[in-house]
Design a protein around this motif. Structure first.
Motif, PDB file in Angstrom:
ATOM      1  N   GLU A 128     -16.196  -8.676 -11.770  1.00  0.00           N
ATOM      2  CA  GLU A 128     -17.083  -9.561 -12.540  1.00  0.00           C
ATOM      3  C   GLU A 128     -17.928 -10.454 -11.629  1.00  0.00           C
ATOM      4  N   GLY A 129     -17.714 -10.363 -10.332  1.00  0.00           N
ATOM      5  CA  GLY A 129     -18.519 -11.131  -9.391  1.00  0.00           C
ATOM      6  C   GLY A 129     -17.944 -12.479  -8.999  1.00  0.00           C
ATOM      7  N   GLU A 130     -16.679 -12.738  -9.323  1.00  0.00           N
ATOM      8  CA  GLU A 130     -16.049 -14.016  -8.967  1.00  0.00           C
ATOM      9  C   GLU A 130     -15.413 -13.918  -7.580  1.00  0.00           C
ATOM     10  N   LEU A 131     -15.744 -14.883  -6.716  1.00  0.00           N
ATOM     11  CA  LEU A 131     -15.128 -14.959  -5.400  1.00  0.00           C
ATOM     12  C   LEU A 131     -13.701 -15.464  -5.565  1.00  0.00           C
ATOM     13  N   VAL A 132     -12.709 -14.630  -5.212  1.00  0.00           N
ATOM     14  CA  VAL A 132     -11.311 -14.997  -5.447  1.00  0.00           C
ATOM     15  C   VAL A 132     -10.499 -15.156  -4.169  1.00  0.00           C
ATOM     16  N   ALA A 133     -10.993 -14.697  -3.035  1.00  0.00           N
ATOM     17  CA  ALA A 133     -10.224 -14.823  -1.798  1.00  0.00           C
ATOM     18  C   ALA A 133     -11.144 -14.759  -0.593  1.00  0.00           C
ATOM     19  N   ASN A 134     -10.693 -15.407   0.474  1.00  0.00           N
ATOM     20  CA  ASN A 134     -11.379 -15.284   1.747  1.00  0.00           C
ATOM     21  C   ASN A 134     -10.328 -15.222   2.839  1.00  0.00           C
ATOM     22  N   ASN A 135     -10.632 -14.489   3.903  1.00  0.00           N
ATOM     23  CA  ASN A 135      -9.668 -14.276   4.968  1.00  0.00           C
ATOM     24  C   ASN A 135     -10.368 -14.308   6.323  1.00  0.00           C
ATOM     25  N   PRO A 136     -10.222 -15.417   7.068  1.00  0.00           N
ATOM     26  CA  PRO A 136     -10.761 -15.437   8.428  1.00  0.00           C
ATOM     27  C   PRO A 136      -9.915 -14.539   9.326  1.00  0.00           C
ATOM     28  N   GLY A 137     -10.547 -13.743  10.157  1.00  0.00           N
ATOM     29  CA  GLY A 137      -9.821 -12.872  11.078  1.00  0.00           C
ATOM     30  C   GLY A 137      -9.674 -11.468  10.538  1.00  0.00           C
ATOM     31  N   PRO A 138      -9.107 -10.577  11.353  1.00  0.00           N
ATOM     32  CA  PRO A 138      -8.963  -9.182  10.933  1.00  0.00           C
ATOM     33  C   PRO A 138      -8.039  -9.051   9.731  1.00  0.00           C
ATOM     34  N   MET A 139      -8.262  -7.999   8.964  1.00  0.00           N
ATOM     35  CA  MET A 139      -7.441  -7.758   7.776  1.00  0.00           C
ATOM     36  C   MET A 139      -7.241  -6.261   7.609  1.00  0.00           C
ATOM     37  N   ARG A 140      -5.996  -5.865   7.488  1.00  0.00           N
ATOM     38  CA  ARG A 140      -5.704  -4.441   7.271  1.00  0.00           C
ATOM     39  C   ARG A 140      -6.195  -4.023   5.883  1.00  0.00           C
ATOM     40  N   THR A 141      -6.705  -2.813   5.769  1.00  0.00           N
ATOM     41  CA  THR A 141      -7.153  -2.325   4.466  1.00  0.00           C
ATOM     42  C   THR A 141      -5.973  -2.232   3.504  1.00  0.00           C
ATOM     43  N   SER A 142      -4.764  -1.963   4.014  1.00  0.00           N
ATOM     44  CA  SER A 142      -3.584  -1.900   3.139  1.00  0.00           C
ATOM     45  C   SER A 142      -3.297  -3.268   2.526  1.00  0.00           C
ATOM     46  N   ALA A 143      -3.505  -4.352   3.289  1.00  0.00           N
ATOM     47  CA  ALA A 143      -3.308  -5.708   2.755  1.00  0.00           C
ATOM     48  C   ALA A 143      -4.341  -6.001   1.676  1.00  0.00           C
ATOM     49  N   LEU A 144      -5.537  -5.522   1.869  1.00  0.00           N
ATOM     50  CA  LEU A 144      -6.609  -5.693   0.884  1.00  0.00           C
ATOM     51  C   LEU A 144      -6.253  -4.979  -0.418  1.00  0.00           C
ATOM     52  N   VAL A 145      -5.823  -3.731  -0.313  1.00  0.00           N
ATOM     53  CA  VAL A 145      -5.450  -2.957  -1.497  1.00  0.00           C
ATOM     54  C   VAL A 145      -4.269  -3.620  -2.208  1.00  0.00           C
ATOM     55  N   ASP A 146      -3.275  -4.101  -1.446  1.00  0.00           N
ATOM     56  CA  ASP A 146      -2.129  -4.798  -2.047  1.00  0.00           C
ATOM     57  C   ASP A 146      -2.593  -6.033  -2.819  1.00  0.00           C
ATOM     58  N   TYR A 147      -3.481  -6.809  -2.223  1.00  0.00           N
ATOM     59  CA  TYR A 147      -3.986  -8.026  -2.867  1.00  0.00           C
ATOM     60  C   TYR A 147      -4.685  -7.678  -4.191  1.00  0.00           C
ATOM     61  N   ILE A 148      -5.573  -6.699  -4.143  1.00  0.00           N
ATOM     62  CA  ILE A 148      -6.337  -6.322  -5.341  1.00  0.00           C
ATOM     63  C   ILE A 148      -5.397  -5.772  -6.421  1.00  0.00           C
ATOM     64  N   THR A 149      -4.424  -4.952  -6.019  1.00  0.00           N
ATOM     65  CA  THR A 149      -3.470  -4.390  -6.983  1.00  0.00           C
ATOM     66  C   THR A 149      -2.686  -5.495  -7.674  1.00  0.00           C
ATOM     67  N   LYS A 150      -2.195  -6.461  -6.900  1.00  0.00           N
ATOM     68  CA  LYS A 150      -1.434  -7.585  -7.482  1.00  0.00           C
ATOM     69  C   LYS A 150      -2.321  -8.435  -8.391  1.00  0.00           C
ATOM     70  N   ARG A 151      -3.551  -8.646  -7.970  1.00  0.00           N
ATOM     71  CA  ARG A 151      -4.488  -9.460  -8.756  1.00  0.00           C
ATOM     72  C   ARG A 151      -4.793  -8.766 -10.106  1.00  0.00           C
ATOM     73  N   GLN A 152      -4.989  -7.464 -10.065  1.00  0.00           N
ATOM     74  CA  GLN A 152      -5.270  -6.711 -11.299  1.00  0.00           C
ATOM     75  C   GLN A 152      -4.068  -6.728 -12.236  1.00  0.00           C
ATOM     76  N   ALA A 153      -2.861  -6.685 -11.660  1.00  0.00           N
ATOM     77  CA  ALA A 153      -1.640  -6.679 -12.475  1.00  0.00           C
ATOM     78  C   ALA A 153      -1.480  -8.002 -13.245  1.00  0.00           C
ATOM     79  N   ARG A 154      -2.024  -9.090 -12.676  1.00  0.00           N
ATOM     80  CA  ARG A 154      -1.923 -10.393 -13.322  1.00  0.00           C
ATOM     81  C   ARG A 154      -2.865 -10.515 -14.510  1.00  0.00           C
ATOM     82  N   ASN A 155      -3.929  -9.725 -14.525  1.00  0.00           N
ATOM     83  CA  ASN A 155      -4.937  -9.855 -15.590  1.00  0.00           C
ATOM     84  C   ASN A 155      -4.625  -9.009 -16.797  1.00  0.00           C
TER      85      ASN A 155
END
Length: 155
Positions: A128-155
């Protein structure tokens, strides 16, 4: 790495141009039912040189399904030729915008409640275009997918 929640509802939308110099903003890339991950990078960032190929592969795998990547170079439009060369050298396969040195960091801080400390930095937007997280520094794509999966499960 843990992602902190963005505090403000605003977006660091001011001070961005496309590679041709046309004014644009992150809003133009959000929506369409897909998550948007913005990677802030610079031509002198060694970590970015390692992360970009990983995120290019990730973008290719996910862009038609659920997640798109958008780059934002913090090098300034006057360095666009160097930016283009670096994008080719790193095999960057996701679109990139160029940030204004003065405006973008201030708008990042307004949107996230945090100072922009360097590259890479990642910002995550909902479909929907809402900024929900920011991460300074490197980030594994697996951590990104985990974050999005958990966020979707909450909605």
């Amino acid at each position: 790495l843990p992602m902190s929640n963005a505090i403000a509802a605003g977006k660091p939308n001011v001070g961005l141009v496309d590679m041709e110099g046309n004014n644009t903003n992150i809003d133009a890339y959000t929506g369409n039912g897909k998550w948007l991950v913005v990677m802030l990078w610079s031509v002198t960032c060694g970590i970015c040189a390692r992360e970009v190929p990983v995120y290019s592969e990730f973008h290719d795998e996910h862009k038609s399904k659920d997640i798109r990547i958008l780059g934002v170079s913090l090098d300034g439009f006057e360095k666009r030729n160097h930016i283009r060369d670096t994008m080719r050298q790193w095999d960057m396969r996701f679109p990139t915008l160029v940030a204004d040195h003065g405006l973008f960091p201030a708008n990042y801080e307004a949107a996230t409640g945090e100072r922009l400390v360097g590259t890479p930095t990642f910002m995550v937007y909902t479909p929907e275009g809402e900024l929900v997280a920011n991460n300074p520094g490197p980030m594994r794509t697996s951590a990104l997918v985990d974050y999005i999966t958990k966020r979707q499960a909450r909605n």
